[in-house]
Scaffold this active site. Sequence first.
Site, PDB file in Angstrom:
ATOM      1  N   GLY A  12       0.888  -1.280   0.190  1.00 19.60           N
ATOM      2  CA  GLY A  12      -0.132  -0.005  -0.174  1.00 19.60           C
ATOM      3  C   GLY A  12       0.978   1.463   0.369  1.00 19.60           C
ATOM      4  CB  CYS A  46       2.464   2.508   4.535  1.00 22.23           C
ATOM      5  SG  CYS A  46       3.611   1.689   6.123  1.00 22.23           S
ATOM      6  N   GLY A  55     -10.252  -4.958  -7.498  1.00 18.59           N
ATOM      7  CA  GLY A  55     -11.736  -5.121  -6.877  1.00 18.59           C
ATOM      8  C   GLY A  55     -12.436  -4.449  -6.539  1.00 18.59           C
ATOM      9  CB  ALA A  83       2.865  14.642  10.027  1.00 15.28           C
ATOM     10  CD  GLU A 101      -0.928  25.232   8.678  1.00 14.77           C
ATOM     11  OE1 GLU A 101      -1.191  24.017   7.578  1.00 14.77           O
ATOM     12  OE2 GLU A 101      -2.563  25.155   8.275  1.00 14.77           O
ATOM     13  CB  VAL A 142      -4.498  20.514   1.638  1.00 10.96           C
ATOM     14  CG1 VAL A 142      -3.720  21.793   1.397  1.00 10.96           C
ATOM     15  CG2 VAL A 142      -4.246  19.604   0.031  1.00 10.96           C
ATOM     16  N   GLY A 143      -3.638  16.834   3.027  1.00 12.51           N
ATOM     17  CA  GLY A 143      -4.678  15.375   2.854  1.00 12.51           C
ATOM     18  C   GLY A 143      -4.880  14.760   2.811  1.00 12.51           C
ATOM     19  CG  HIS A 175      22.360   9.096  33.618  1.00 10.01           C
ATOM     20  ND1 HIS A 175      21.837  10.251  33.061  1.00 10.01           N
ATOM     21  CD2 HIS A 175      23.359   9.618  33.755  1.00 10.01           C
ATOM     22  CE1 HIS A 175      22.695  11.700  33.667  1.00 10.01           C
ATOM     23  NE2 HIS A 175      24.184  10.732  33.285  1.00 10.01           N
TER      24      HIS A 175
END
EC number: 1.8.1.4
Length: 463
Positions: free
Chosen positions: A39, A41, A113, A182, A202, A268-269, A442
């Site tokens: 896909g 990703c 599909g 992102a 933005e 933009v998405g 640490h």
Amino acid sequence: MSKYDIIVVGSGPGGYVTAIRASQLGFKTAIVEKENLGGVCLNWGCIPTKALLKSAQVFEYLKHAEDYGLSVKEYDKDFGAVVKRSRGVAEGMSKGVQFLMKKNKIDVINGFGKIKSGKKVEVTGSDDKKTEYQADHIIIATGARSRELPSLPQDGKKVIGYREAMNLPEQPKKLIVVGSGAIGIEFAYFYNAMGTEVTVVEYLPNIVPVEDEDVSKQLERSFKKAGVKVMTSAEVTKVDTSGKGVKATIKTKKGEEVLEADIVLSAVGIKTNIENIGLEDVGIATDRDKILVNDYYQTNIPGYYAIGDVTPGQALAHVASAEGILCVEKIAGMHVEALDYGNIPGCTYCMPEVASVGLTEKQAREKGYEIKVGKFPFSASGKAKASGTPDGFVKVIFDAKYGEWLGCHMIGAGVTDMIAEAVVARKLETTGHEVLKAVHPHPTMSEAVMEAVADAYDEVIHL
Ligand SMILES: Cc1cc2nc3c(=O)[nH]c(=O)nc-3n(C[C@H](O)[C@H](O)[C@H](O)COP(=O)(O)OP(=O)(O)OC[C@H]3O[C@@H](n4cnc5c(N)ncnc54)[C@H](O)[C@@H]3O)c2cc1C
């Protein structure tokens, strides 16, 4: 007609993970895919962008080698080789999914599909041949693609989406990135680090607008220091691609401004892939571009399910995978707990990185919580100083009354690997005192979490 227990349409991190879990649970499973397995990703999203970002980060190290007492006499970038490496990583990951399908005895059906009533899936192959398959359960995981704005139509050359942005034949000299979620921010960081002149536009008052305002402000400062031009409360109203490059008209509070660039990246998405997949024929309900599902990803039509980007909820790979696993476990009759969408981590892999989970300070206050806020800057962290990465902080928000960990917001080097601590702690309903008493190693960046919690309870040591 071949018959399966489960057919999954789409092989992204939603679809292929669903298929593997289905197979583990004993279901005879097939997966339908029209492109490469994995896909968005694996092929065009999470993984190839991280490969690009790694190259940018190595380049940055070379540029600043002297800060570490080193001298690198000659170094240069090879943009083509950087892109090639990223494509190679993506290809390798897709082959990995191929291997996993084989290992788990999942049939891979190549083609487009389309779901049909009677629990059938019709697959059109590359030769246009149509074949029908039958299943007891059909899971739609067809994902999404880059969303186009009417004012910013993509031509794939001068006005591009994320696919083109990670596979450009030449590095642009000037780039305008529209949208600072992102995806936009990661490309802005990458191209700026590689030497492109980058402007981020933005619409909202802050970049990475879903993040806590303190994080947005810090990232804006870091980006500006690195040479990125950031325009907030700004909107691209027009693009003119008739000349050699692009002229973008940008409307701000101060008026209109025309910026010139080689390329405009529209980030933009996303737009879901729900067209022509048979939803209307079967009668599956959608709302605002998403397939409607219940807590177990069942659509309104029995036997048909949907998961991942194609459904409401955060459009993230780990969300898609978690939904798919839950969906098939429910089909298998297991007792499953609905996904807690309030405890999903979100990460942006620019430098400094951004990672968060839960409520922002503003959201917590709006919800009426009385809160305790703690903050620890990496400039006070020994590990961050030693690493030469003192930018950023960890911010934690607790409910003052019961000690619930309401939100955790981080910006700094490597924080995307640190946020899981807050996710697990929140899942286990851990209070601040327990985190405080859990000894952190640490020197690590993770000590900043413990110190931020300590700050919330007025017990901070290193400030
Ligand atoms: C540039 C970029 C960077 C990203 N980085 C991250 C990140 O760092 N972390 C993160 O969590 N998320 C990230 N994402 C988001 C993440 O990629 C998506 O949330 C995730 O891929 C969604 O998975 P999915 O399985 O729902 O759909 P997709 O991954 O979109 O997969 C859907 C698949 O279905 C196939 N398909 C569609 N229609 C059909 C059909 N009719 N027949 C057959 N096959 C079909 C498609 O070809 C595709 O392979 C990023 C996205 C982008 C664009």
